[in-house]
Design an enzyme around this catalytic site. Sequence first.
Site, PDB file in Angstrom:
ATOM      1  N   HIS A 306       0.925  -1.207   0.057  1.00  0.00           N
ATOM      2  CA  HIS A 306      -0.064  -0.008  -0.158  1.00  0.00           C
ATOM      3  C   HIS A 306       0.810   1.036   0.132  1.00  0.00           C
ATOM      4  CE1 HIS A 306      -3.156   2.839   1.062  1.00  0.00           C
ATOM      5  NE2 HIS A 306      -3.966   1.941   0.683  1.00  0.00           N
ATOM      6  N   ASP A 364      -7.883  -5.465  -0.075  1.00  0.00           N
ATOM      7  CA  ASP A 364      -8.208  -6.307  -1.000  1.00  0.00           C
ATOM      8  C   ASP A 364      -8.181  -7.661  -0.893  1.00  0.00           C
ATOM      9  OD1 ASP A 364      -7.651  -3.387  -2.822  1.00  0.00           O
ATOM     10  OD2 ASP A 364      -9.446  -3.975  -2.597  1.00  0.00           O
TER      11      ASP A 364
HETATM   12  C1  SDX Z   1      -6.374   0.071  -2.914  1.00  0.00           C
HETATM   13  O1  SDX Z   1      -4.429   4.543  -1.965  1.00  0.00           O
HETATM   14  C2  SDX Z   1      -5.464   3.914  -1.421  1.00  0.00           C
HETATM   15  O2  SDX Z   1      -5.672   4.179  -0.339  1.00  0.00           O
HETATM   16  C3  SDX Z   1      -5.942   2.782  -1.939  1.00  0.00           C
HETATM   17  C4  SDX Z   1      -6.692   2.014  -1.387  1.00  0.00           C
HETATM   18  C5  SDX Z   1      -8.213   2.605  -1.051  1.00  0.00           C
HETATM   19  O3  SDX Z   1      -9.097   2.196  -0.234  1.00  0.00           O
HETATM   20  O4  SDX Z   1      -8.534   3.617  -1.950  1.00  0.00           O
HETATM   21  O5  SDX Z   1      -6.323   1.331  -0.218  1.00  0.00           O
HETATM   22  C6  SDX Z   1      -7.417   0.515  -2.230  1.00  0.00           C
HETATM   23  O6  SDX Z   1      -6.065   0.198  -4.015  1.00  0.00           O
HETATM   24  C7  SDX Z   1      -5.397  -0.966  -2.003  1.00  0.00           C
HETATM   25  C8  SDX Z   1      -4.129  -1.514  -3.096  1.00  0.00           C
HETATM   26  C9  SDX Z   1      -4.755  -2.629  -3.893  1.00  0.00           C
HETATM   27  N1  SDX Z   1      -3.602  -2.823  -4.955  1.00  0.00           N
HETATM   28  C10 SDX Z   1      -2.750  -3.996  -4.884  1.00  0.00           C
HETATM   29  O7  SDX Z   1      -2.936  -5.006  -3.878  1.00  0.00           O
HETATM   30  C11 SDX Z   1      -2.035  -4.198  -5.940  1.00  0.00           C
HETATM   31  C12 SDX Z   1      -0.570  -4.747  -5.521  1.00  0.00           C
HETATM   32  N2  SDX Z   1       0.036  -3.584  -4.715  1.00  0.00           N
HETATM   33  C13 SDX Z   1       0.962  -2.938  -5.486  1.00  0.00           C
HETATM   34  O8  SDX Z   1       0.805  -2.898  -6.852  1.00  0.00           O
HETATM   35  C14 SDX Z   1       1.286  -1.649  -4.761  1.00  0.00           C
HETATM   36  O9  SDX Z   1       1.799  -2.177  -3.307  1.00  0.00           O
HETATM   37  C15 SDX Z   1       0.657  -0.655  -4.560  1.00  0.00           C
HETATM   38  C16 SDX Z   1       0.159   0.065  -5.917  1.00  0.00           C
HETATM   39  C17 SDX Z   1      -0.483  -0.755  -3.759  1.00  0.00           C
HETATM   40  C18 SDX Z   1       1.445   0.421  -4.002  1.00  0.00           C
HETATM   41  O10 SDX Z   1       2.410   0.955  -4.817  1.00  0.00           O
HETATM   42  P1  SDX Z   1       3.529   2.043  -4.490  1.00  0.00           P
HETATM   43  O11 SDX Z   1       3.140   2.664  -3.218  1.00  0.00           O
HETATM   44  O12 SDX Z   1       3.627   2.842  -5.550  1.00  0.00           O
HETATM   45  O13 SDX Z   1       4.637   1.193  -4.155  1.00  0.00           O
HETATM   46  P2  SDX Z   1       5.957   0.662  -5.221  1.00  0.00           P
HETATM   47  O14 SDX Z   1       5.174   0.307  -6.276  1.00  0.00           O
HETATM   48  O15 SDX Z   1       7.143   1.695  -5.532  1.00  0.00           O
HETATM   49  O16 SDX Z   1       6.712  -0.605  -4.596  1.00  0.00           O
HETATM   50  C19 SDX Z   1       7.872  -0.220  -3.672  1.00  0.00           C
HETATM   51  C20 SDX Z   1       8.183  -1.558  -3.628  1.00  0.00           C
HETATM   52  C21 SDX Z   1       8.822  -2.000  -5.085  1.00  0.00           C
HETATM   53  O17 SDX Z   1      10.182  -2.523  -4.911  1.00  0.00           O
HETATM   54  P3  SDX Z   1      11.400  -1.978  -5.005  1.00  0.00           P
HETATM   55  O18 SDX Z   1      11.481  -1.593  -6.659  1.00  0.00           O
HETATM   56  O19 SDX Z   1      11.608  -1.112  -4.073  1.00  0.00           O
HETATM   57  O20 SDX Z   1      12.447  -3.214  -5.100  1.00  0.00           O
HETATM   58  O21 SDX Z   1       7.480  -2.923  -3.141  1.00  0.00           O
HETATM   59  C22 SDX Z   1       7.386  -3.457  -4.300  1.00  0.00           C
HETATM   60  C23 SDX Z   1       7.827  -3.109  -5.325  1.00  0.00           C
HETATM   61  O22 SDX Z   1       8.188  -3.886  -6.311  1.00  0.00           O
HETATM   62  N3  SDX Z   1       5.860  -3.927  -3.989  1.00  0.00           N
HETATM   63  C24 SDX Z   1       5.554  -4.867  -4.239  1.00  0.00           C
HETATM   64  C25 SDX Z   1       4.200  -5.146  -4.056  1.00  0.00           C
HETATM   65  N4  SDX Z   1       3.799  -4.079  -3.880  1.00  0.00           N
HETATM   66  C26 SDX Z   1       5.024  -3.204  -3.754  1.00  0.00           C
HETATM   67  N5  SDX Z   1       5.962  -6.484  -4.624  1.00  0.00           N
HETATM   68  C27 SDX Z   1       5.353  -7.579  -4.760  1.00  0.00           C
HETATM   69  N6  SDX Z   1       4.069  -7.400  -4.435  1.00  0.00           N
HETATM   70  C28 SDX Z   1       3.568  -6.451  -4.283  1.00  0.00           C
HETATM   71  N7  SDX Z   1       1.974  -6.454  -4.161  1.00  0.00           N
END
Ligand code: SDX
Length: 433
Positions: A306, A364
């Site tokens: 998140h 989720d």
């Molecule tokens: C919702 O914003 C809100 O409030 C949203 C929400 C709401 O109520 O409105 O809470 C609802 O959208 C919840 C989130 C649902 N999405 C997912 O579950 C999809 C999977 N999650 C990711 O795509 C991700 O965690 C996000 C999109 C939710 C957040 O992404 P960020 O904050 O931009 O973080 P990032 O992509 O920069 O990740 C940081 C690191 C990265 O690794 P490095 O490049 O630092 O090595 O964490 C890793 C990412 O690759 N990472 C994950 C991961 N999420 C982040 N690695 C594996 N699996 C994951 N799910």
Amino acid sequence: MTDTVATLTIGDKTFEFPVLSGSMGPDVIDIRSLYAKTGMFTYDPGFTSTAACDSTITFIDGDQGELMYRGYPIDQLAEHSNYLEVCYLLLYGELPTPEQMADFEQRVTRHTMVHEQMHYFYRGFRRDAHPMAIVCGVVGAMAAFYHDSTDISDDMQREIASIRMVAKIPTIVAMAYKYSIGQPFVYPRNDLNFASNFLRMCFSVPPEEYVVDPVVAHALDLIFTLHADHEQNASTSTVRLAGSSDANPFACIAAGVACLWGPAHGGANEAALDMLREIGTPDHIPEFIARAKDKNDPFRLMGFGHRVYKSYDPRATVMQKTAKEVLDLLGVKNNPTLQVAQELEKIALSDPYFIERKLYPNVDFYSGIILDAIGFPTSMFTAIFALSRTVGWIAQWKEMIADPQKKIGRPRQLYNGAPTRDYEPIGNRWDRT
Ligand code: SDX
């Protein structure tokens, strides 16, 4: 405003910017004069360090894993309140008195039907259209059916549009489901509560009345409450940006629906259950964990991570508890999907990759297990999220419209395109390969 100022030094020049404090959470540096003073923009793709507005609706502490609607912690609202009361709280800022609640409930109940002509609008879609595609189209089309509540400068029209959106979105979502499975639409009933009415509109059929199980209705009402609002997330920011141009409320909410559909956002609940099913059994978990950690693999653990929560999403805590309760009460023993989810969570939370990046289950991760147990197909999960979040979008939209500082949202950019160059006639454009 605080007595603190932020000082920025660029070369031999120093600039000062006021620091503003809210009632809770981080202070902000007011950089509204930065471009005028420095000729420079800030640069913050994804808005990781940017407060786009000030708001009194929802507060999140990502480090502590806290979420509050109008100051009330989500776990207290989940335990003691219900979705329609939370709608009142989000829209009007205070918990209602019994008289206010009765009036609000009556106003919402009287707006649950949609214009009969909208039934024909649905018939233009393919039967196999994704419910979110239908909901996005129908919500936008509400401006064509309710143009008497599209003037955003009229307080009364804004209030009617707000009530119409909250009241009609369950009917619209249920109709999208019915249409996608080829069953006739079911009209709302005024003698049922919010969640029960939605369940009946989804699962009742002419030959057989659907009897609402109060346990199921309560679980769904809880899911609605947990998803109702969430500060300035992507879809809420989309609604605010659309609303900043004075677009009508239905167009703004349709924009929010479109944004929520993305699998990185609200679409994650559908993707999370599909992922858990693809994993199938706990022995396949290590393979998927490895893929989630592999930078060359676009796969991510859906329902994990998140932008704000760097600890457990408090909604996921309630959701996991509810999933177990609902499955037990529905007599669903040893649900393989729940078992995989719990084992996946345990393994991930002990893995340095996830620990270092503070990746925890989000709202989720477990919600789909409950919706699946109730009988919804995964294609309906995000539409149910949109149903729940409509009140949050409306509350944030109302706040933005009423903000005396309201301005059209218009970000700038860091340009890395071609420098100025002169046009050349096609005859001079020889093969550039
Ligand atoms: C919702 O914003 C809100 O409030 C949203 C929400 C709401 O109520 O409105 O809470 C609802 O959208 C919840 C989130 C649902 N999405 C997912 O579950 C999809 C999977 N999650 C990711 O795509 C991700 O965690 C996000 C999109 C939710 C957040 O992404 P960020 O904050 O931009 O973080 P990032 O992509 O920069 O990740 C940081 C690191 C990265 O690794 P490095 O490049 O630092 O090595 O964490 C890793 C990412 O690759 N990472 C994950 C991961 N999420 C982040 N690695 C594996 N699996 C994951 N799910």
